[in-house]
Design an enzyme around this catalytic site. Structure first.
Site, short mmCIF file in Angstrom:
data_model
loop_
_atom_site.label_atom_id
_atom_site.label_comp_id
_atom_site.label_asym_id
_atom_site.label_seq_id
_atom_site.Cartn_x
_atom_site.Cartn_y
_atom_site.Cartn_z
N GLU A 202 0.85 -1.19 0.00
CA GLU A 202 0.00 0.00 0.00
C GLU A 202 0.88 1.24 0.00
O GLU A 202 1.88 1.32 0.71
CB GLU A 202 -0.89 0.00 1.24
N LYS B 49 -9.74 2.21 -2.47
CA LYS B 49 -9.97 1.65 -1.14
C LYS B 49 -11.34 2.07 -0.61
O LYS B 49 -11.62 3.25 -0.45
CB LYS B 49 -8.85 2.11 -0.21
N CYS C 131 -5.54 -3.05 2.68
CA CYS C 131 -5.29 -2.90 4.11
C CYS C 131 -6.55 -3.03 4.97
O CYS C 131 -7.04 -4.12 5.20
CB CYS C 131 -4.56 -1.58 4.35
#
Length: 254
Positions: free
Chosen positions: A41, A109, A143
């Site tokens: 990331e 995300k 994540c």
């Protein structure tokens, strides 16, 4: 498909230095036979909330780096980049997947990490993304998404492999490894978890990158705290076999 997970350090707010550091690691993975190389990331900046400093254009230097490396080595490459794609909105934390023939896909995300204030600096993505790479259906996640089972379950029937790129801190490493295994087991799919090592302004990162089978077994893992590249084969036929042998997904209720 051979997947390489690159567990690497990140130089804070220095894309050029990170590109230079990662280029030989990508080359080495390609030379070892990788078809898909996965970076962390925000691989070129670190997990920064200073979006005025780090956010790049959709075709900025870090996305261009991925495209160039993919073409140079004839591989697919994935990594997350802070991207400012609208002048009147917050940037996004964008997982870019670049292909060797100029293909490009991206996932924004969906779950900004509010505990660190990411939701104040990055807007959430609005839709999941699954891409077929060498016949392997890869779903892209980033994540904190890992904590939300509802982001994984609805996509399982059309997913062979979940990619999870992260800057997951050492203090919660047990959560990282446990949740990765849970996502693999409950969805009967491969999971490729790629986390950084080193430190930023506030946190230490142990990495603990791992590739898991559709039964949640460890196929390859990196030593904690060290830069390393791990590789494993991802086979959609194995996903189908596991789901046929253990047809648990048929019992899911809406």
């Amino acid at each position: 498909m051979q997947v390489a997970a690159v567990q690497h350090t990140i130089v804070w707010h220095d894309p050029s230095a990170n590109h230079a550091h990662l280029a030989p690691l990508i080359a080495a993975a390609a030379q070892e036979g990788a078809d898909l190389v996965v970076l962390s990331e925000m691989f070129s900046t670190g997990f920064s909330m200073d979006t005025e400093c780090v956010a790049q254009a959709p075709e900025g230097p870090s996305v261009t780096f991925l495209q160039e490396q993919a073409a140079l080595h004839g591989v697919w490459i994935a990594g997350s980049v802070p991207v400012a794609d609208q002048t009147d909105a917050l940037p996004v934390n964008r997982l870019v997947l670049a292909g060797p023939q100029g293909e490009q896909h991206h996932y924004d995300k969906e779950h900004p990490f509010s505990f660190a204030g990411e939701d104040q600096h990055y807007r959430p993505g609005q839709q999941p993304v699954t891409v077929s790479v060498h016949g392997v259906r890869c779903t892209l996640t980033v994540c904190y998404d890992l904590r939300f089972v509802e982001s994984y379950w609805p996509l399982a029937a059309h997913t062979d492999c979940y990619l999870v790129v992260a800057n997951w801190p050492q203090t919660r490493r047990h959560h990282w490894r446990t949740l990765l295994a849970a996502r693999a087991i409950e969805n009967q799919a491969y999971v490729v978890g790629v986390n950084r090592v080193g430190s930023d302004l506030n946190l230490e990162y142990s990495g603990d990158s791992v590739i898991l089978s559709p039964l949640g077994e460890v196929l390859a893992e990196c030593p904690p705290g060290m830069e390393a590249t791990l590789m494993a084969e991802v086979d959609p036929g194995q996903v189908a076999e596991v789901r046929s042998q253990f047809p648990f997904m048929n019992d899911r209720r809406p």
